[in-house]
Structure formats: C-alpha cells, structure tokens
Write a protein that holds these residues in place. Structure first.
Motif, PDB file in Angstrom:
ATOM      1  N   ASN A  27      60.522  87.328 -35.956  1.00  0.00           N
ATOM      2  CA  ASN A  27      61.310  86.167 -37.340  1.00  0.00           C
ATOM      3  C   ASN A  27      60.666  85.174 -37.752  1.00  0.00           C
ATOM      4  OD1 ASN A  27      63.334  88.119 -36.897  1.00  0.00           O
ATOM      5  ND2 ASN A  27      64.594  86.821 -35.595  1.00  0.00           N
ATOM      6  N   MET A  28      59.459  84.572 -37.005  1.00  0.00           N
ATOM      7  CA  MET A  28      58.580  83.800 -37.038  1.00  0.00           C
ATOM      8  C   MET A  28      58.310  83.719 -38.143  1.00  0.00           C
ATOM      9  SD  MET A  28      60.352  81.069 -35.353  1.00  0.00           S
ATOM     10  CE  MET A  28      59.171  80.219 -36.206  1.00  0.00           C
ATOM     11  N   THR A  29      57.121  85.059 -37.988  1.00  0.00           N
ATOM     12  CA  THR A  29      55.911  85.258 -38.631  1.00  0.00           C
ATOM     13  C   THR A  29      56.728  85.679 -40.459  1.00  0.00           C
ATOM     14  OG1 THR A  29      54.392  86.852 -37.595  1.00  0.00           O
ATOM     15  CG2 THR A  29      54.548  87.613 -39.586  1.00  0.00           C
ATOM     16  N   LEU A  30      57.944  86.162 -40.255  1.00  0.00           N
ATOM     17  CA  LEU A  30      58.644  86.166 -40.906  1.00  0.00           C
ATOM     18  C   LEU A  30      59.190  85.020 -41.978  1.00  0.00           C
ATOM     19  CD1 LEU A  30      59.880  88.649 -43.608  1.00  0.00           C
ATOM     20  CD2 LEU A  30      62.133  88.252 -41.978  1.00  0.00           C
ATOM     21  N   ASP A  31      59.462  84.258 -41.256  1.00  0.00           N
ATOM     22  CA  ASP A  31      60.267  82.980 -41.683  1.00  0.00           C
ATOM     23  C   ASP A  31      59.095  82.043 -42.709  1.00  0.00           C
ATOM     24  OD1 ASP A  31      62.297  80.669 -41.606  1.00  0.00           O
ATOM     25  OD2 ASP A  31      60.685  79.728 -41.190  1.00  0.00           O
ATOM     26  N   PHE A  66      72.544  97.579 -42.746  1.00  0.00           N
ATOM     27  CA  PHE A  66      72.224  96.661 -41.693  1.00  0.00           C
ATOM     28  C   PHE A  66      71.348  97.033 -40.274  1.00  0.00           C
ATOM     29  CE2 PHE A  66      70.707  91.846 -40.525  1.00  0.00           C
ATOM     30  CZ  PHE A  66      71.682  92.185 -38.547  1.00  0.00           C
ATOM     31  N   LEU A  67      72.990  97.213 -39.276  1.00  0.00           N
ATOM     32  CA  LEU A  67      72.344  98.152 -38.453  1.00  0.00           C
ATOM     33  C   LEU A  67      71.199  98.777 -38.435  1.00  0.00           C
ATOM     34  CD1 LEU A  67      75.829  97.810 -37.213  1.00  0.00           C
ATOM     35  CD2 LEU A  67      74.238  96.834 -36.538  1.00  0.00           C
ATOM     36  N   LEU A  68      71.231  99.859 -39.662  1.00  0.00           N
ATOM     37  CA  LEU A  68      69.873 100.469 -39.176  1.00  0.00           C
ATOM     38  C   LEU A  68      68.900  99.829 -39.133  1.00  0.00           C
ATOM     39  CD1 LEU A  68      69.641 103.861 -39.622  1.00  0.00           C
ATOM     40  CD2 LEU A  68      69.303 104.046 -41.733  1.00  0.00           C
ATOM     41  N   CYS A  69      68.048  98.635 -40.388  1.00  0.00           N
ATOM     42  CA  CYS A  69      67.452  97.957 -40.411  1.00  0.00           C
ATOM     43  C   CYS A  69      66.867  97.619 -38.708  1.00  0.00           C
ATOM     44  CB  CYS A  69      67.382  97.088 -41.694  1.00  0.00           C
ATOM     45  SG  CYS A  69      67.249  97.806 -43.115  1.00  0.00           S
ATOM     46  N   GLY A  70      67.881  96.883 -38.457  1.00  0.00           N
ATOM     47  CA  GLY A  70      67.360  96.302 -36.913  1.00  0.00           C
ATOM     48  C   GLY A  70      67.307  97.169 -36.103  1.00  0.00           C
ATOM     49  N   ALA A  71      67.121  98.738 -36.750  1.00  0.00           N
ATOM     50  CA  ALA A  71      66.539  99.668 -35.515  1.00  0.00           C
ATOM     51  C   ALA A  71      65.546  99.764 -35.985  1.00  0.00           C
ATOM     52  CB  ALA A  71      67.776 100.667 -35.689  1.00  0.00           C
ATOM     53  N   PHE A  72      64.982  99.948 -37.013  1.00  0.00           N
ATOM     54  CA  PHE A  72      64.048 100.257 -37.436  1.00  0.00           C
ATOM     55  C   PHE A  72      62.824  99.120 -36.893  1.00  0.00           C
ATOM     56  CE2 PHE A  72      65.565 103.253 -40.383  1.00  0.00           C
ATOM     57  CZ  PHE A  72      64.694 104.697 -40.353  1.00  0.00           C
ATOM     58  N   ILE A  73      63.418  98.080 -36.901  1.00  0.00           N
ATOM     59  CA  ILE A  73      62.638  96.495 -36.223  1.00  0.00           C
ATOM     60  C   ILE A  73      62.528  96.848 -34.901  1.00  0.00           C
ATOM     61  CG2 ILE A  73      62.566  94.242 -36.489  1.00  0.00           C
ATOM     62  CD1 ILE A  73      63.936  94.021 -38.771  1.00  0.00           C
ATOM     63  N   TYR A  74      63.611  97.102 -34.042  1.00  0.00           N
ATOM     64  CA  TYR A  74      63.359  96.762 -32.782  1.00  0.00           C
ATOM     65  C   TYR A  74      62.457  98.060 -32.501  1.00  0.00           C
ATOM     66  CZ  TYR A  74      66.308  93.213 -31.026  1.00  0.00           C
ATOM     67  OH  TYR A  74      67.177  92.143 -30.653  1.00  0.00           O
ATOM     68  N   PRO A  78      67.393  90.155 -34.821  1.00  0.00           N
ATOM     69  CA  PRO A  78      66.155  90.628 -35.793  1.00  0.00           C
ATOM     70  C   PRO A  78      66.472  90.018 -37.317  1.00  0.00           C
ATOM     71  CG  PRO A  78      66.300  92.633 -35.179  1.00  0.00           C
ATOM     72  CD  PRO A  78      67.125  92.304 -34.261  1.00  0.00           C
ATOM     73  N   VAL A  79      65.762  89.095 -38.054  1.00  0.00           N
ATOM     74  CA  VAL A  79      66.044  88.412 -38.958  1.00  0.00           C
ATOM     75  C   VAL A  79      66.632  87.063 -38.542  1.00  0.00           C
ATOM     76  CG1 VAL A  79      67.309  88.801 -41.387  1.00  0.00           C
ATOM     77  CG2 VAL A  79      65.506  90.058 -40.049  1.00  0.00           C
ATOM     78  N   ILE A  80      68.201  87.576 -38.681  1.00  0.00           N
ATOM     79  CA  ILE A  80      69.268  86.892 -37.593  1.00  0.00           C
ATOM     80  C   ILE A  80      69.095  85.405 -37.276  1.00  0.00           C
ATOM     81  CG2 ILE A  80      71.548  86.082 -37.221  1.00  0.00           C
ATOM     82  CD1 ILE A  80      71.583  88.629 -38.661  1.00  0.00           C
ATOM     83  N   GLY A  81      68.250  86.047 -35.787  1.00  0.00           N
ATOM     84  CA  GLY A  81      68.427  84.842 -34.890  1.00  0.00           C
ATOM     85  C   GLY A  81      68.119  84.787 -33.716  1.00  0.00           C
TER      86      GLY A  81
END
Length: 317
Positions: free
Chosen positions: A93-97, A8-16, A196-199
């Motif tokens: 996040n809104m685009t993903l939602d 999860f943290l790795l995904c967050g880093a890639f998003i940020y 990211p993703v969580i909000g």
C-alpha cells in the motif's frame, strides 16, 4: 453492484496471493546452486518451505485469537496476530501511495480549486447520509437518525447535495458504518488487518465494509455504469488522500505500528462514544512517542471524532 464488488474482491485476492507466497520463492543463490548441481531442486523446495513466515503464521492462528477486541494497549500478539501478512500488505500500500496515490493527490489539491473540491465533498457526504441514518436507527439513536434524514432532505432539495445549507441550521454530519453498528451491538473487532489498497481495518470492520456497506450505499445504484462508478470512487479516494497530505510527517519510527495503534485508538473511541462507555478504558497506549506533539494542535485535530466526516488515509475507506 455485485459486479463491482466481485471485481474488487478478485483484485484483492490477486494482490494477497503473491504476498502470501513470496517467501517461498527461491533466491538467486539457490537457483545458481541448482545450476551448478550443488543441490537438487527437491532440496531447494524443502529448505524454502520453513522460510514462509506468513504461511506459518496463518497456519498457527487459533479460533480464540479471532475473537479478540483489538485495542492499541494490548500486546502485539493479541491485537495483531497476522502481523507478517499485514506488514507485506502495508508495504504494498505504501509503495502504491508513494508511486501513484500521493502524487495524484498533490496535483489534485494544487490544480483543482478549493471550492470545486468542497462541492464534491458535499455531494459525497450527502450520498452517505441515508445509510448513516439507517445505522443510527440500528444503534438505537433515533434522534440522531431523524437529524441526519433532515439534513439529507434539506441539502438534496436545495442544492442536490452540492452545498451544505443544513450545516447553517446545526444539522451536522455524522458518518456511520455497519462496523460501528456491530461495535455498538457488542461484536468484538477481531484482529487488526490491512486490506490491499484500502488500508487499516479489523475483521469486523472489513467484513462490514465489504459485505454490507458496499451494497447498502446508494452510489452503486445511482451510478450503474461501471465507468462512472469507478471514476467516482477514484476521485473519492484521491479527495480523501488530499485532505491528509499535511499529516504525512507526523508519524515517526515504525510507521506500520504507529498507524495500527492510532487506527485502533480512533475506532475504539468512536465505538465507546456511541455506546456511552468510557472511551479511555484500557484503550490508550502508555507510550505514544511516535507522534510529534509539535504537529498537533486544537485546530488540526477535532475534539470529537463524531463531528467530522473524514477518514484516515489508506496509507482505509
């Protein structure tokens, strides 16, 4: 469990990362200028550096700004010094939602019977109760902790948590997090931040969720298989989003600012109620025109957030 958290943290880093450096990408006009030899690539690099407001904002953050106890009534530069970055993540996040989460939540609510959704919600809430009780003990609320453990025992023994017979004997659920506990202990929230993703979150609540709550909740130990673990979390997120579909039209104007201030109001109210403080002290905004009163009634909004086990949509947990 550590494997899931690392992923999860790795995904967050890639998003940020792409969001943070996006402003430094040369535009088409600048690329064409290089092709036509109007300017050199080095000149393009020099002119694009100042354009990254996100990076400049992060560089200018001071230690004192991280110690703030964020409230909706505070100026934006106090409660939300990371706003340039937060708005980028909010947009993501809104685009993903809009593209994935909301459509799936709509289908989930339409196709899955209400009884089945209720059964899953009971099972989810029952798994949260042991950690709820631990946090209540840490907050010095032993009476509520005993009630929560009694609730967990009754529901687990009678229905494996698939039903909620404890509610019939007034053993109600009160959701807790380590972020709540830190707040009761007097730890300031820190600036507002969007994960990211969580909000919506804050430095305190985000740290508590990722570093403590994630490891302490029993789901990660019960569902050791990665596929089951991620399936459970995906359904959990969709189920939570489906419960707030009717609230999508409430927010008017600047959606980012509206969700931020509503989140900060709610979190400060929850901490104040647990600490025995005045929940209205310096917390509420003077201008709440972004909420349409026609959509709010006594049935739609609980009188006491401690009586509900629901969370805000990620558009958090």
């Amino acid at each position: 469990m550590s494997t899931q958290t690392f992923k999860f943290l790795l995904c967050g880093a890639f998003i940020y990362t792409p969001l943070a450096i996006a402003d430094t990408t040369p535009t088409d006009t600048e690329k064409n200028a290089v092709i036509s030899n109007a300017v050199t690539p080095s000149e393009i690099i020099e002119t694009t550096k100042p354009r990254s407001k996100t990076i400049e904002t992060l560089k200018n953050i001071k230690t004192d700004q991280l110690k703030v106890d964020a409230k909706a009534s505070q100026p934006e530069e106090v409660k939300d010094p990371l706003q340039p970055l937060n708005r980028k993540v909010h947009s993501f996040n809104m685009t993903l939602d809009k593209a994935v989460v909301r459509p799936v939540a709509v289908q989930y609510k339409e196709k899955i019977p209400e009884q089945a959704r209720g059964t899953f919600a009971n099972f989810r809430n029952n798994l949260r109760d042991p950690w709820n009780a631990v946090n209540q003990l840490l907050q010095g609320n032993s009476k509520q902790a005993a009630q929560t453990l009694g609730r967990f025992t009754v529901n687990t023994v009678t229905s494996l948590g698939l039903a909620d017979p404890a509610k019939r004997i007034d053993l109600n659920s009160q959701r807790e997090t380590f972020g709540n506990t830190l707040g009761v202990w007097g730890v300031p929230s820190g600036p507002y931040v969007i994960i990211p993703v969580i909000g919506p979150s804050t430095f305190r609540d985000g740290f508590a969720m990722l570093a403590v709550d994630t490891f302490a909740r029993p789901q990660g130990y019960i569902f050791e298989d990665d596929k089951i673990f991620w399936t459970y979390n995906a359904v959990d997120g969709i189920d939570a989003r489906a419960q707030f579909l009717e609230l999508d039209s409430i927010v008017q104007g600047d959606q980012y600012a509206a969700l931020r201030d509503v989140y900060l109001q709610r979190r400060n109210y929850e901490i104040a109620m647990r600490s025995g403080d005045d929940p209205s002290q310096g917390m509420f905004m003077e201008d709440d025109a972004f909420i349409d009163d026609e959509f709010i009634d006594d049935e739609a909004m609980p009188s006491d957030p401690l009586e509900t086990d629901e969370t805000l949509p990620t558009t958090n947990e």
